[in-house]
Design a protein around this motif. Sequence first.
Motif, PDB file in Angstrom:
ATOM      1  N   ARG A 264      41.616  43.570  46.055  1.00 20.08           N
ATOM      2  CA  ARG A 264      43.038  43.048  45.514  1.00 20.08           C
ATOM      3  C   ARG A 264      44.307  43.610  46.440  1.00 20.08           C
ATOM      4  N   TYR A 265      44.334  44.498  45.467  1.00 22.25           N
ATOM      5  CA  TYR A 265      45.920  45.485  45.563  1.00 22.25           C
ATOM      6  C   TYR A 265      45.490  46.571  46.629  1.00 22.25           C
ATOM      7  N   VAL A 266      44.310  47.096  46.942  1.00 21.58           N
ATOM      8  CA  VAL A 266      44.156  48.836  47.733  1.00 21.58           C
ATOM      9  C   VAL A 266      42.935  48.185  48.772  1.00 21.58           C
ATOM     10  N   PRO A 267      43.035  48.748  49.693  1.00 24.22           N
ATOM     11  CA  PRO A 267      41.326  48.389  50.063  1.00 24.22           C
ATOM     12  C   PRO A 267      40.592  48.781  49.670  1.00 24.22           C
ATOM     13  N   ALA A 268      39.555  47.578  50.348  1.00 22.53           N
ATOM     14  CA  ALA A 268      38.124  47.640  49.635  1.00 22.53           C
ATOM     15  C   ALA A 268      37.387  49.122  49.395  1.00 22.53           C
ATOM     16  N   ASP A 269      37.773  50.241  50.465  1.00 17.72           N
ATOM     17  CA  ASP A 269      37.708  51.485  50.481  1.00 17.72           C
ATOM     18  C   ASP A 269      37.544  52.640  49.814  1.00 17.72           C
ATOM     19  N   THR A 270      38.659  52.277  49.170  1.00 16.02           N
ATOM     20  CA  THR A 270      39.862  53.365  48.637  1.00 16.02           C
ATOM     21  C   THR A 270      38.559  54.171  47.405  1.00 16.02           C
ATOM     22  N   ASP A 271      38.999  54.732  47.331  1.00 17.41           N
ATOM     23  CA  ASP A 271      38.084  55.359  45.968  1.00 17.41           C
ATOM     24  C   ASP A 271      38.035  54.873  45.251  1.00 17.41           C
ATOM     25  N   PRO A 272      37.726  54.883  44.051  1.00 23.85           N
ATOM     26  CA  PRO A 272      38.341  54.705  42.681  1.00 23.85           C
ATOM     27  C   PRO A 272      39.065  55.844  41.976  1.00 23.85           C
ATOM     28  N   GLN A 273      39.495  57.500  42.519  1.00 22.72           N
ATOM     29  CA  GLN A 273      39.222  58.745  42.391  1.00 22.72           C
ATOM     30  C   GLN A 273      40.737  58.733  42.031  1.00 22.72           C
ATOM     31  N   GLU A 274      41.315  57.964  43.633  1.00 24.67           N
ATOM     32  CA  GLU A 274      42.344  58.034  43.424  1.00 24.67           C
ATOM     33  C   GLU A 274      43.093  56.850  42.599  1.00 24.67           C
ATOM     34  N   LEU A 275      43.128  56.557  42.912  1.00 23.31           N
ATOM     35  CA  LEU A 275      43.421  55.321  41.794  1.00 23.31           C
ATOM     36  C   LEU A 275      43.625  56.036  40.556  1.00 23.31           C
ATOM     37  N   ALA A 276      42.833  56.474  39.850  1.00 24.19           N
ATOM     38  CA  ALA A 276      43.143  57.535  38.981  1.00 24.19           C
ATOM     39  C   ALA A 276      43.677  58.607  38.328  1.00 24.19           C
ATOM     40  N   ASP A 277      44.019  59.259  39.813  1.00 24.59           N
ATOM     41  CA  ASP A 277      44.494  60.430  40.073  1.00 24.59           C
ATOM     42  C   ASP A 277      45.991  59.603  39.938  1.00 24.59           C
ATOM     43  N   ALA A 278      45.885  58.034  40.550  1.00 18.98           N
ATOM     44  CA  ALA A 278      47.790  58.275  40.466  1.00 18.98           C
ATOM     45  C   ALA A 278      47.776  57.578  39.073  1.00 18.98           C
ATOM     46  N   LEU A 279      47.020  56.946  37.797  1.00 25.04           N
ATOM     47  CA  LEU A 279      48.068  56.239  37.017  1.00 25.04           C
ATOM     48  C   LEU A 279      47.770  58.020  35.930  1.00 25.04           C
ATOM     49  N   ASP A 280      47.111  58.756  36.490  1.00 29.77           N
ATOM     50  CA  ASP A 280      47.157  59.809  35.967  1.00 29.77           C
ATOM     51  C   ASP A 280      48.309  60.404  35.765  1.00 29.77           C
ATOM     52  N   ARG A 281      48.940  60.260  37.333  1.00 28.39           N
ATOM     53  CA  ARG A 281      50.301  60.684  37.369  1.00 28.39           C
ATOM     54  C   ARG A 281      51.354  60.234  37.322  1.00 28.39           C
ATOM     55  N   LEU A 282      51.127  58.995  36.652  1.00 24.88           N
ATOM     56  CA  LEU A 282      52.238  58.068  35.232  1.00 24.88           C
ATOM     57  C   LEU A 282      52.242  58.308  34.651  1.00 24.88           C
ATOM     58  N   VAL A 283      51.175  58.579  34.006  1.00 23.81           N
ATOM     59  CA  VAL A 283      50.518  59.069  31.864  1.00 23.81           C
ATOM     60  C   VAL A 283      51.517  59.955  32.215  1.00 23.81           C
ATOM     61  N   ASP A 284      51.547  61.512  32.290  1.00 23.42           N
ATOM     62  CA  ASP A 284      52.076  62.386  32.598  1.00 23.42           C
ATOM     63  C   ASP A 284      53.502  62.827  32.687  1.00 23.42           C
ATOM     64  N   GLN A 285      53.940  61.371  32.900  1.00 23.39           N
ATOM     65  CA  GLN A 285      54.796  61.478  32.931  1.00 23.39           C
ATOM     66  C   GLN A 285      56.216  61.956  31.885  1.00 23.39           C
ATOM     67  N   GLU A 286      57.478  62.710  31.410  1.00 22.84           N
ATOM     68  CA  GLU A 286      57.146  62.557  29.971  1.00 22.84           C
ATOM     69  C   GLU A 286      58.340  61.328  30.056  1.00 22.84           C
ATOM     70  N   TRP A 287      58.387  60.494  30.574  1.00 16.78           N
ATOM     71  CA  TRP A 287      59.348  59.236  29.953  1.00 16.78           C
ATOM     72  C   TRP A 287      57.691  57.902  30.283  1.00 16.78           C
ATOM     73  N   TRP A 288      56.905  57.957  30.556  1.00 13.88           N
ATOM     74  CA  TRP A 288      55.520  57.469  30.284  1.00 13.88           C
ATOM     75  C   TRP A 288      55.887  56.548  28.745  1.00 13.88           C
ATOM     76  N   PRO A 289      56.110  55.573  28.509  1.00 10.61           N
ATOM     77  CA  PRO A 289      56.006  54.628  27.391  1.00 10.61           C
ATOM     78  C   PRO A 289      54.897  54.499  26.512  1.00 10.61           C
ATOM     79  N   HIS A 290      54.405  55.739  25.976  1.00  6.49           N
ATOM     80  CA  HIS A 290      53.362  56.140  25.171  1.00  6.49           C
ATOM     81  C   HIS A 290      53.931  55.952  23.892  1.00  6.49           C
ATOM     82  N   GLY A 291      52.260  54.828  23.326  1.00  2.86           N
ATOM     83  CA  GLY A 291      53.147  54.598  21.941  1.00  2.86           C
ATOM     84  C   GLY A 291      53.851  53.408  21.451  1.00  2.86           C
TER      85      GLY A 291
END
Length: 437
Positions: A264-291
């Motif tokens: 739906r938002y990425v090509p059908a052959d995208t490895d879910p690990q790529e998406l996991a890495d993408a979310l991890d990059r965002l969550v690891d940012q100091e400015w991410w709205p934790h809590g």
Amino acid sequence: MNGTAGTTPQDSAYDAAATERWAAEPDKRPGRTAFQRDRARVLHSSALRRLAGKTQVVTPGTRSPAWDASPRTRLTHSLECAQVGRELGAALGCDPDLVEAACLSHDMGHPPFGHNGEQALNEFAEDCGGFEGNAQSLRLLTRIEPKRFVPDPATGDLVSVGLNLTRAALDAATKYPWPRGAHPTDPHSPKFGVYEDDLPVFTWARRGAPAGRTCFEAQVMDWSDDVAYSVHDFEDGLHAGHVDPNLLLAEPERADIWRVAVGRYVPADTDPQELADALDRLVDQEWWPHGYDGTALAQARLKDATSQLIGRFCLAAEGATRQAYGSGRLTRYGARLVVPRETRNECAVLKAVADRYVMQRAEQEALRADQRVVIAELADALVRRAPDGLDPQFRALFDAAPDDRARKRVVVDQIASLTDAAARALHARLAAPRRTR
């Protein structure tokens, strides 16, 4: 009709063909550029104002304990998209007024109830050319929005040319430069940018353009649209309490997000690990709205996070495009916008989070089902009773239509012009009484 470029000051990066209008006209205020006029026309249009009453994620005028009084609408989304696009376009050498005009107008053709209404109208309009919000935007800009009328060369009757924007502005607002069924790589794609009876002005606007390729300004608009709605839908979902930041760390929840994103938002052959890495990059940012807990301090941090995300996505595209094309001005068909795959994945993850936790809520599906019924019953009632129920503008077009197909298209145009509230009100007047018989 073939217009002329006029006498306004012209940016050397845009030639006379780019600033030409379908119908020639003098400038009432000499000194403005052609694209400043385009932006002003879109900004002052009634079609843009109506977007204030059209669904973005939450139906305008509705509230829940979690939502504040001002959820985003199609209008606020368009304004935010325009701000993002203007700055990104200017940084890459585009005329900022041209990009802003395209961003402001890109959603003007959306009907009531957002994409849900779009699907319902497409089913109704199947036998008269279908319905697509982007094709409807072109129709509004070049035909429906009442701004400029000129004599028809064949009959002498006055006909509308819509806002009579420049060739470059119409081209920049075109996401899908092909008619129904003519997608360059996927003939089954539901996306298209022009109806059959609007092909003359579309062909004029696309003169000299490579087939199936969007201009650089349209690519900037398209990425700005993705950035704006992915970031702001995520922000709204978090603010409303529908998105729990802690759940984004849980593997079962993350697997649900990947299932929504892939295809739906990425090509059908995208490895879910790529998406996991993408979310991890965002969550690891100091400015991410934790809590996030809704306090004033948390809201300020969330606002900072949205700014950081927008800057991150735009700077990544700017940097990659500059690396590919150098430091010169990039306009029209002289370049392609380059967005790194990692950045697209980060943007897609935010879209999937909002989709999973906001749009897929049970009460939203029940609301969407009701909205589809409203559109279907309203369309049926207007077909049976027209010209009763049509606004004066569309009544005149209905009376002048040469056949049933053209008359049905007028009904589609009328429904598409309505806000969510206006659609429900007209449905209550024309169709609801039929339910009780």
